[in-house]
Design an enzyme around this catalytic site. Structure first.
Site, PDB file in Angstrom:
ATOM      1  N   LYS A 276       0.811  -1.215   0.000  1.00 22.32           N
ATOM      2  CA  LYS A 276       0.000   0.000   0.000  1.00 22.32           C
ATOM      3  C   LYS A 276       0.854   1.279   0.000  1.00 22.32           C
ATOM      4  CE  LYS A 276      -3.873  -2.282   2.305  1.00 22.32           C
ATOM      5  NZ  LYS A 276      -4.766  -2.234   3.486  1.00 22.32           N
TER       6      LYS A 276
ATOM      7  N   PHE B  37     -15.812   3.317   6.471  1.00 16.23           N
ATOM      8  CA  PHE B  37     -14.426   3.659   6.133  1.00 16.23           C
ATOM      9  C   PHE B  37     -14.144   3.626   4.634  1.00 16.23           C
ATOM     10  CE2 PHE B  37     -14.536  -0.914   7.127  1.00 16.23           C
ATOM     11  CZ  PHE B  37     -14.008  -1.452   5.948  1.00 16.23           C
TER      12      PHE B  37
ATOM     13  N   ARG C 117      -1.689 -14.710   4.219  1.00 13.47           N
ATOM     14  CA  ARG C 117      -2.490 -14.088   5.274  1.00 13.47           C
ATOM     15  C   ARG C 117      -1.793 -14.246   6.631  1.00 13.47           C
ATOM     16  NH1 ARG C 117      -6.528 -11.616   3.737  1.00 13.47           N
ATOM     17  NH2 ARG C 117      -7.595 -11.545   5.741  1.00 13.47           N
TER      18      ARG C 117
ATOM     19  N   THR D 128      -5.057  -7.417  10.867  1.00 15.73           N
ATOM     20  CA  THR D 128      -5.302  -6.096  10.283  1.00 15.73           C
ATOM     21  C   THR D 128      -4.803  -4.991  11.205  1.00 15.73           C
ATOM     22  OG1 THR D 128      -7.229  -6.953   9.107  1.00 15.73           O
ATOM     23  CG2 THR D 128      -7.092  -4.568   9.374  1.00 15.73           C
TER      24      THR D 128
ATOM     25  N   ARG E 283       2.737  -6.797   9.166  1.00 18.07           N
ATOM     26  CA  ARG E 283       2.057  -5.678   9.825  1.00 18.07           C
ATOM     27  C   ARG E 283       2.662  -5.355  11.184  1.00 18.07           C
ATOM     28  NH1 ARG E 283      -3.725  -7.615   7.562  1.00 18.07           N
ATOM     29  NH2 ARG E 283      -3.744  -6.333   5.666  1.00 18.07           N
TER      30      ARG E 283
ATOM     31  N   ASN F 197      -1.950  -0.095   6.995  1.00 16.23           N
ATOM     32  CA  ASN F 197      -1.418  -1.370   7.484  1.00 16.23           C
ATOM     33  C   ASN F 197      -0.547  -2.107   6.462  1.00 16.23           C
ATOM     34  OD1 ASN F 197      -3.369  -2.373   5.791  1.00 16.23           O
ATOM     35  ND2 ASN F 197      -4.615  -3.285   7.392  1.00 16.23           N
TER      36      ASN F 197
ATOM     37  N   HIS G 177      -2.190  -5.613   1.500  1.00 17.26           N
ATOM     38  CA  HIS G 177      -3.465  -6.303   1.286  1.00 17.26           C
ATOM     39  C   HIS G 177      -3.133  -7.685   0.766  1.00 17.26           C
ATOM     40  CE1 HIS G 177      -7.362  -7.445  -0.393  1.00 17.26           C
ATOM     41  NE2 HIS G 177      -6.659  -7.892  -1.421  1.00 17.26           N
TER      42      HIS G 177
END
Length: 140
Positions: free
Chosen positions: A11, A59, A87, A93, A104, A114, A117
């Site tokens: 991100k 959000f 994952r 998250t 993370r 965070n 994705h």
């Protein structure tokens, strides 16, 4: 154990802080191969389509703004049980709840920023990959 693909986004907080190489190192150390990768500037339309599942969530607007605020790195990852493995490597998250050693826990600044994705299922991985890559873009 099935060899499969999953989709990843590094991100804008990751590209802004120039930590994409460090994140990739964690991905590869977990045994996942990066078989497709591009740095792009996500358009508003791309972000809205990608996160359409969250359209009614409070959000959503903030998420779209964040994802279009700077470059992202879209990736196709491949490996045994890639969806579940990635994952696990990403972590929770909320970085405060993420396990030690996860992306993370190491790199995320907040729940909103965070760092990464990852697809939540093999079916969603196929759909998400198809939004950003064609077969010629993936070198397995």
């Amino acid at each position: 154990m099935a060899n499969e693909r999953t989709f990843s986004i590094l991100k804008p907080d990751a590209t802004r802080r120039n930590i994409t190489g460090a994140v990739n190192a964690v991905i590869e150390a977990a045994g996942l191969r990066i078989v497709g990768q591009r740095r792009i500037r996500m358009t508003r339309e791309q972000a809205e389509k990608f996160y359409e599942v969250h359209k009614e969530r409070p959000f959503f607007g903030e998420l779209v703004e964040f994802m279009t605020s700077g470059p992202v790195v879209v990736q196709v990852l491949e490996g045994e049980n890639a969806v579940a493995k990635y994952r696990e490597v990403m972590g929770a998250t909320n970085p405060a709840q993420a396990a030690d050693g996860t992306i993370r826990k190491q790199f995320a600044e907040s729940v909103g920023e965070n760092t990464v994705h990852g697809s939540d299922s093999a079916d969603n991985a196929r759909l998400e990959i198809a939004q950003f890559f064609n077969d010629a873009d993936i070198a397995a």
